[in-house]
Design a protein around this motif. Structure first.
Motif, short mmCIF file in Angstrom:
data_model
loop_
_atom_site.label_atom_id
_atom_site.label_comp_id
_atom_site.label_asym_id
_atom_site.label_seq_id
_atom_site.Cartn_x
_atom_site.Cartn_y
_atom_site.Cartn_z
N TYR A 221 0.97 -0.48 0.38
CA TYR A 221 0.16 -0.09 -0.11
C TYR A 221 0.60 0.95 0.12
O TYR A 221 2.20 1.64 0.99
CB TYR A 221 -0.65 0.12 1.09
CG TYR A 221 -1.70 -1.52 1.23
CD1 TYR A 221 -2.28 -0.90 0.57
CD2 TYR A 221 -1.62 -2.08 2.38
CE1 TYR A 221 -3.62 -2.82 0.65
CE2 TYR A 221 -2.14 -3.09 2.38
CZ TYR A 221 -2.94 -3.21 1.89
OH TYR A 221 -3.84 -4.58 2.14
N ASP B 59 -2.98 -1.00 -4.17
CA ASP B 59 -3.45 0.30 -3.40
C ASP B 59 -2.73 1.71 -2.32
O ASP B 59 -1.93 1.32 -2.22
CB ASP B 59 -4.91 0.18 -2.53
CG ASP B 59 -5.93 0.81 -2.67
OD1 ASP B 59 -5.95 1.46 -3.45
OD2 ASP B 59 -6.82 0.40 -2.05
N PHE C 283 -4.46 1.40 6.69
CA PHE C 283 -3.11 0.31 7.35
C PHE C 283 -3.19 -0.30 8.54
O PHE C 283 -2.84 -1.50 8.81
CB PHE C 283 -1.69 0.57 6.65
CG PHE C 283 -0.75 0.35 7.19
CD1 PHE C 283 -0.68 -1.12 5.93
CD2 PHE C 283 0.30 0.14 8.18
CE1 PHE C 283 0.44 -1.78 6.50
CE2 PHE C 283 1.14 -0.43 8.51
CZ PHE C 283 1.58 -1.97 7.54
#
Length: 130
Positions: free
Chosen positions: A88, A111, A118
């Motif tokens: 991420y 993403d 997160f």
């Protein structure tokens, strides 16, 4: 894993740890923020090393080539192929740097999310800060 540094001396361990953990069946979530964002772009910046390691870099690169070690990016990609690794990009730092999701290499970054997303994903797991 939270990855902030964009220097290759710190990114190599990210690849090694990711690949090994994935091979052992661990779930690995990597949050890329700070200067490390520049290394997961479609056109990443060139390798960078701290000044104190510059003299050792040629020998390290020759050694890595001799043992046919993949780059840290290739190690992360190999971990992702095992299906247990997600990467991420930090939405706040991306926005501050003028980066959008389409700027990131889709073979690495899954993403663009905020730190709260997160941390919820990583909840209950071990967090390494690199």
């Amino acid at each position: 894993m939270i990855v902030f540094s964009g220097t290759d001396d710190r990114l190599i361990p990210v690849g090694v740890i990711t690949q090994a953990a994935a091979a052992l069946g661990y779930e690995v979530n990597i949050f890329i923020t700070g200067w490390a964002l520049m290394k997961v772009l479609r056109k990443p910046t060139q390798p960078t090393w701290p000044k104190e390691f510059e003299q050792m870099v040629p020998a390290l690169q020759q050694g890595m080539a001799r043992i046919k070690a993949p780059s840290w990016v290739e190690m992360v990609k190999q971990g992702k192929q095992l299906g247990s690794v997600k990467v991420y990009a930090c939405s706040m730092m991306a926005e501050a740097m003028g980066l959008k999701k389409e700027d990131f290499d889709p073979s690495i970054v899954d993403d663009v999310v905020g730190v709260t997303t997160f941390l919820e994903t990583a909840k209950g797991g071990q967090i390494l800060f690199i």
